[in-house]
Design an enzyme around this catalytic site. Structure first.
Site, mmCIF file in Angstrom:
data_model
loop_
_atom_site.group_PDB
_atom_site.id
_atom_site.type_symbol
_atom_site.label_atom_id
_atom_site.label_comp_id
_atom_site.label_asym_id
_atom_site.label_seq_id
_atom_site.Cartn_x
_atom_site.Cartn_y
_atom_site.Cartn_z
ATOM 1 N N HIS A 185 35.457 36.329 41.406
ATOM 2 C CA HIS A 185 36.574 37.151 41.055
ATOM 3 C C HIS A 185 36.563 38.419 40.299
ATOM 4 O O HIS A 185 37.572 38.568 39.773
ATOM 5 C CB HIS A 185 37.274 35.922 40.024
ATOM 6 N N ARG B 262 46.248 40.099 31.292
ATOM 7 C CA ARG B 262 45.262 40.334 30.199
ATOM 8 C C ARG B 262 45.159 41.919 30.092
ATOM 9 O O ARG B 262 45.047 42.671 30.737
ATOM 10 C CB ARG B 262 44.023 39.718 30.870
ATOM 11 N N LYS C 184 42.367 47.349 33.441
ATOM 12 C CA LYS C 184 43.742 47.187 34.005
ATOM 13 C C LYS C 184 44.720 48.348 33.473
ATOM 14 O O LYS C 184 45.925 48.483 33.832
ATOM 15 C CB LYS C 184 44.161 45.844 33.614
ATOM 16 N N LYS D 242 53.657 38.122 42.909
ATOM 17 C CA LYS D 242 54.839 37.272 42.409
ATOM 18 C C LYS D 242 56.110 38.510 42.173
ATOM 19 O O LYS D 242 57.042 38.112 42.385
ATOM 20 C CB LYS D 242 54.474 36.813 40.962
#
Length: 795
Positions: A351, A533, A538, A644
């Site tokens: 991952h 997170r 990110k 999503k």
């Protein structure tokens, strides 16, 4: 299973209210009604659960075992009701009883069993396995306090214990008969030529089972969570002599193991606890798997024909050595036979491409906590080298006094999979290039997916109803049917209804923000959302830098035309991750200034609700207009939040990273706001030691933003608060926020232009929903079943 009548189901709820909760309707609280409804629904899951178990035994079906440190399952009740086809009946039955169904749903706490995408993926996969009739078990830890409950004090993250288990958990069944002894430390002896580990510490792993029901209640699997309890409650002799603390040591050790997800491992004690947790989960699971296999009358040597074990990341990577230990030390197999069985049973899902996230344990720590496993790891490394004598010297499990868990998982698995096409290519090229050459068929791709039952049908009833009205039912179990929306994309009436569904979700979110945060936001503004997170890769930092730049533009031109935006952040930082915590505080400090600036006049708001979890995601995702997927290219393995959002009609602004690449291919480049360097360009840019300064000097806007932060515009009480963040972006900027800043700002201007043209925006948004069928977790699980687990559906 046939649905009950409204009257019958109402009576089932009342029965549980009386006999399970010992309450009558006149004195029942919302909690009592929730428990009664939960038990009534649970009753209807037990029959298909038993039937699936019996069928698996009778047909000697191959079982899949999914080992994960996280299962971020969120609330269970409404998800179960929808999969059973009883959601509307639940609402009607409670309405008859004068009870607010929504209040009952809101009363359920989130099961605090995970952190982020890894745990939510595991939950989606468990639901899809049940929907597809894949006989399976999930194995995790029943964390008493989960990750942590986040709150903000002065803008800073403060961690407090999660309290989801302070109330009884109605969905679990305790299985005290399924208990296993787990050892730590001690020493290894030789008995008749066989190694025998003599642990110095032991705990008992006790099973708690949660049934996982699939779509339409046709199949149910089991999520088995382990809680730790002491082998002896306490030392009565020590207690009677007044040494109360020492008497309770066994209980303290046990409770510590299953108390908190991801303890802070910046200390030796934290590292030891984390390693113990990973072994606790893995050993209990493997002992349970072998017990079930033998109880079915099957031979231990046939294990790989009947068992597939998937390691979700490196956390359960000790499974290889533990399975070898059990097969050799407990069942008398030779090492060569045991390792062959282990490799044929095990699969490893990678991952991450971040080196620090590929776990490494100091050899002395592994040897101290798991001495027998340290021996076996050395044997596995030597076995692999013997089979591949041309293996380069710098490759192996044991290097530089460390046990490298990524290499261990790779070598002990027959398949290693990435979770997006780009990620899998980078695993081959950058992460495990030498092992890939030695095992050219081992690495494969299985792009992540999300369950449409929860992430569209349940969380977005307005859009789900429109989809069903347009293309009919059945898309929930066959998401490719969303392609049937394509003709409607040309229909202005359909697009108006699509926009109305989105606005209804935005109104609901606006009301929730007003109630919980005390901030008024305009549902007609663009809702721009980044929830994940908090991590430097990110790039929430890039987002808040651009937000400051937008605020600065409004200040410079107070009468100008600006698209109103609500910037919404959500997410937690690991307790020991100080830079991430500084970014959280900066976001909150900027929010205080921007939200109270009269010159802004509602054109920009910043919202950061604390304690982001699954339930909050279920509010935010259906209401989002813009999805921020802005990680540094080459760092995000896949992402599932991006899926999503797009499924629910949000447009993506993002880099070519993770599954963004495939999402853009599926929805069309014209329906995706692309910016930033590619993964190859990122690698090239880092070769220039002055890349950060060069990029900043080319952007007056970024210079202005950094100057405002550095001079304390957002921290007047402590002007130097963010000097570390500013210094880092000027002199290092490993994640290339400066290099991508201008490209990101240009993409945001393109977002504004599209949003001010509603016909174009809603066509783009509806196109995203119509073309997201590929990203169903059902498709992902079918791939695992065919390419890794070698099993088929029982349905």
């Amino acid at each position: 299973m046939q649905a009950p009548s409204r009257e019958d189901f109402r009576n089932e709820i009342l029965k549980h209210l009386q006999y399970s909760m010992a309450k009558d309707p006149a004195h029942a609280s919302i909690y009592d009604w929730r428990m009664a409804l939960s038990h009534a629904l649970r009753d209807r899951i037990v029959d298909p659960w038993f039937a699936a178990t019996r069928q698996t035994y009778d047909q000697k079906r191959k079982r899949v075992y999914y080992l994960s440190m996280e299962f971020l399952i969120g609330r269970i009740m409404e998800d179960a009701a929808i999969n059973l086809g009883l959601r509307d009946l639940c609402q009607e039955a409670l309405e008859d009883l004068g009870v607010d169904y929504d209040a009952v749903v809101e009363n359920e706490p989130d099961a605090a069993l995970g952190n982020g995408g890894l745990g939510r993926l595991a939950a989606c996969y468990m639901e899809s396995m049940a929907t597809l009739g894949c006989a399976g078990h999930g194995y995790g830890i029943r964390y008493e306090h989960g990750l942590f409950r986040q709150r903000f004090e002065g803008g800073r993250q403060v961690e407090t214990p999660e309290d989801w288990l302070t109330q009884p958990h109605p969905w679990e069944f305790v299985r005290p008969e399924s208990s296993y002894e787990i050892g730590f430390k001690g020493h290894v002896e030789k008995h008749a030529g066989r190694s025998v580990w003599v642990p110095a510490e032991t705990v008992i792993a006790e099973a708690h089972d949660l049934p996982v029901i699939g779509w339409q209640g046709r199949w149910a699997n089991t999520l088995r969570l382990w809680s730790a309890r002491p082998t002896t409650l306490f030392d009565l002799g020590r207690f009677n002599h007044g040494d109360y603390a020492a008497a309770a040591e066994p209980e303290a050790l046990a409770r510590t193991l299953s108390r908190v997800l991801y303890p802070d491992d910046t200390t030796y004690q934290g590292k030891e606890l984390r390693l113990k947790q990973e072994y606790f989960l893995t050993s209990a699971a493997l002992q349970d798997i072998l017990r079930r296999h033998l109880d079915a009358g099957l031979s231990i040597t046939d294990l790989a024909d009947h068992v597939a074990i998937q390691m979700n990341d490196t956390h359960p990577a000790i499974a290889g050595p533990e399975l070898v230990r059990l097969l050799c030390d407990c069942y008398g197999l030779t090492f060569d036979a045991a390792i062959e069985i282990a490799v044929n049973c095990l699969g490893y899902t990678n991952h991450t491409l971040l080196p620090e996230a590929l776990e490494k344990w100091a050899s002395y720590l592994m040897g101290a906590v798991l001495p027998r496993h340290m021996q076996i790891i050395e044997e596995i490394d030597a076995w692999h080298l013997k089979r591949h004598p041309d293996r380069p010297n710098h490759i192996g499990i044991l290097k530089h006094q460390e046990v490298r868990m990524g290499e261990l998982a790779f070598i002990t698995s027959h398949k290693v999979n990435g979770v997006s096409a780009l990620h899998t290519d980078l695993i081959k090229a950058n992460l495990f290039p030498e092992l890939n050459k030695l095992h050219p068929d081992r690495i494969i791709n299985q792009t992540n997916g999300v369950t449409p039952r929860r992430w569209l049908r349940m969380t977005n009833p307005a859009l789900s109803t429109l989809i069903t009205d347009t293309i009919g039912s059945g898309w929930e179990a066959d998401l490719d049917r969303l392609f049937g929306l394509e003709p409607a994309l040309k229909d202005p009436v359909f697009l108006q209804k699509f926009a109305a569904a989105k606005r209804s979700n935005k109104v609901a979110l606006s009301n929730w923000v007003a109630q919980t945060q005390g901030i008024q936001i305009d549902p007609d503004a663009m809702f721009d959302v980044q929830i994940k997170r908090i991590h430097e890769y990110k790039r929430q930092f890039l987002n808040i830098l651009q937000t400051i730049a937008q605020w600065h533009e409004i200040r410079k031109n107070p009468t100008g035309e600006f698209v109103p935006r609500v910037k919404i952040f959500g997410g937690k930082a690991a307790p020991g991750y100080q830079t991430a915590k500084e970014i959280i505080r900066l976001i909150n400090d900027v929010a205080q200034v921007v939200n109270n600036d009269p010159y802004v006049d509602g054109r920009l708001k910043i919202i950061y609700p604390p304690n982001y979890n699954v339930s909050m995601a279920e509010r935010l995702i259906p209401a989002a207009d813009l999805s921020e997927q802005i990680s540094t290219a080459g760092k995000e393995a896949s992402g599932t939040g991006n899926m999503k959002f797009a499924l629910n009609g949000a447009l993506t602004i993002g880099t070519l990273d993770g599954a963004n690449v495939e999402i853009r291919e599926e929805v069309g480049a014209e329906n995706f706001f692309l910016f930033g360097l590619t993964a190859d360009e990122v690698m090239e840019r880092r070769h220039n030691p002055d890349h950060a300064r060069d990029a900043i000097m080319q952007s007056q806007s970024l210079q202005d933003v950094l100057q405002m932060i550095a001079e304390g515009r957002f921290s007047p009480d402590e002007p130097g608060r963010y000097h570390g963040l500013v210094h880092n972006i000027w002199h290092s900027d490993y994640f290339l926020c400066a290099s991508d800043f201008e490209s990101y700002a240009q993409a945001q201007r393109e977002v504004d232009a599209a949003f001010t043209t509603p016909d174009r925006w809603w066509h783009m948004a509806a196109s995203n929903t119509a073309r997201m069928g590929f990203f169903s977790s059902d498709r992902s699980i079918k791939g695992y079943m065919a390419d890794i687990w070698n099993t088929s559906s029982a349905l």
